[in-house]
Motif scaffolding. Sequence first.
Motif, PDB file in Angstrom:
ATOM      1  N   LEU A   1     -61.861 -60.731  18.642  1.00 36.45           N
ATOM      2  CA  LEU A   1     -60.835 -60.039  17.872  1.00 36.45           C
ATOM      3  C   LEU A   1     -60.731 -60.692  16.499  1.00 36.45           C
ATOM      4  N   PHE A   2     -60.555 -59.870  15.478  1.00 38.69           N
ATOM      5  CA  PHE A   2     -60.382 -60.382  14.117  1.00 38.69           C
ATOM      6  C   PHE A   2     -59.043 -59.878  13.596  1.00 38.69           C
ATOM      7  N   LEU A   3     -58.070 -60.782  13.489  1.00 40.01           N
ATOM      8  CA  LEU A   3     -56.758 -60.437  12.954  1.00 40.01           C
ATOM      9  C   LEU A   3     -56.725 -60.806  11.480  1.00 40.01           C
ATOM     10  N   HIS A   4     -56.398 -59.844  10.633  1.00 38.08           N
ATOM     11  CA  HIS A   4     -56.348 -60.146   9.194  1.00 38.08           C
ATOM     12  C   HIS A   4     -55.097 -59.537   8.593  1.00 38.08           C
TER      13      HIS A   4
ATOM     14  N   SER B   1     -47.838 -62.954   7.531  1.00 35.96           N
ATOM     15  CA  SER B   1     -47.605 -61.692   8.229  1.00 35.96           C
ATOM     16  C   SER B   1     -47.425 -61.874   9.734  1.00 35.96           C
ATOM     17  N   GLY B   2     -47.715 -63.069  10.242  1.00 39.50           N
ATOM     18  CA  GLY B   2     -47.496 -63.347  11.657  1.00 39.50           C
ATOM     19  C   GLY B   2     -48.763 -63.365  12.488  1.00 39.50           C
TER      20      GLY B   2
ATOM     21  N   GLU C   1     -55.679 -55.187  11.436  1.00 38.84           N
ATOM     22  CA  GLU C   1     -54.840 -55.630  10.316  1.00 38.84           C
ATOM     23  C   GLU C   1     -53.397 -55.801  10.788  1.00 38.84           C
ATOM     24  N   VAL C   2     -52.823 -56.945  10.458  1.00 38.09           N
ATOM     25  CA  VAL C   2     -51.410 -57.200  10.730  1.00 38.09           C
ATOM     26  C   VAL C   2     -50.660 -56.941   9.424  1.00 38.09           C
ATOM     27  N   PRO C   3     -50.017 -55.794   9.280  1.00 41.56           N
ATOM     28  CA  PRO C   3     -49.424 -55.428   7.990  1.00 41.56           C
ATOM     29  C   PRO C   3     -48.066 -56.080   7.779  1.00 41.56           C
TER      30      PRO C   3
END
Length: 455
Positions: A166-169, A174-175, A350-352
């Motif tokens: 998983l790639f969280l960006h 943003s958490g 994407e973590v907005p």
Amino acid sequence: MSQVLPAPASAPADARAPRTVDETGLPFLFLAELLGKVLAQRGQLRLAELAAHTKLNVSVIDPLIAFLRSEKLCEVARIGNSGTDADLCYILTEAGRARAHAALGRNAYAGPAPVTLAAYVAQVKAHSVANMQVTRGAMAATFDGVVVNPVVLDQIGAGMNSGRALFLHGAAGSGKTYLAERLRDLLVGTIAVPHALMVDGEVIPFFDNVQHCVTEAAVMEAPSLDRGSAPDMRWIRGVRRPAALAGGELTLDMLDLRFDPHTRLYQAPPHLKSNNGIFIIDDLGRQRCTPEALMNRWIVPMDRNVDYLTLHTGHTFQVPFDVIIVFSSNFVPQRLSDGAFLRRLGYKIEVPAASTDEYARLFRQACESVGVAFDAASFDYLLACHRERGVPLLACYPRDLMRQLRDLARYEDRAPELSRRTLDWAWDNYFAAGAPGRPASQERRERGTTEYEHA
């Protein structure tokens, strides 16, 4: 809730303890050498003490001791007056000490007997993280009370079922890291890990007190009194699925097997110890190596679920890569690597920034954490500050700003107060951007910039 399929009955850690040297899967001379190293480091020991230290049955140790005695490497001393074999202790002779010190010079490991690499591979397969199912209900329970975009939550939940990376960006604050660390609560069931592994005659310490947490139930479990069904004590059972976190300190050499020439001991890489769990790489792009080099290191493991490590002797061997990799970065994926690597990332999420409603919930939680009553007018004023300066509603801001109010209240020896005055004070300290209400264009001119740079 999260579910995991039961491990096959043939899992090596479920088998009874070996009662002969052959059943250990380890060479006879290796085990004799291990006993010699233990006696060299601990001095004279009774048979039961040797068994407890090496995690081997007495029936396995007896022929090894007999061999050492026949080779004049070990002798018997009697301590005590019971007149029974319980008084017998074993000590090394001068020749035995010389042989043991030579062995310690090659590899200083003198702990519990290791398991074979084949047994470890079978055990990892039996408890594969790919067998774990994460449901929407499990996500809701794990993130209960956490303010998070529901779309992001669904993406992460589905990604955990994929067994892929998983790639969280998203923007800093943003958490992402908080969400990634919370994923460890989705890992259900326990696994078994060995004290050590044996590979090509070399011993690699494996169990890590920091990374491998043993459940209280496993610690309190009484050993079996039936020697015929006693478990193999070379395995530690009841270990929570590991969840390792590495940040900017991560280097490429940390991902390889390391041998210290001074201590003569190996150190297993963190992703190997994370098998059957998750490995979180936080702040990707901030490491002391380039993102391209770091990602290239993962291409084969992520594609084939195996990794290759090398002993200091030059022997290369294959190990399982049964771990969910979670990358967290402030950069978009395309900036960090090429298509060959990006297609191996199962989910790019994407973590907005938070919505207004989510930001209000975060602000309420932050107020509660410092003991301040939520005030709608003050919150509207805070939203106006964000709009005037073009500062996005990131998840970290309410907590950090309210901590500023708490710090001021402690300094002034009073209860925390939520007002425009205190919010102005906290905003100026946090963003270093001048008094609230100043037009953004004026701030840009004064800073000599064409774009507002927020924290």
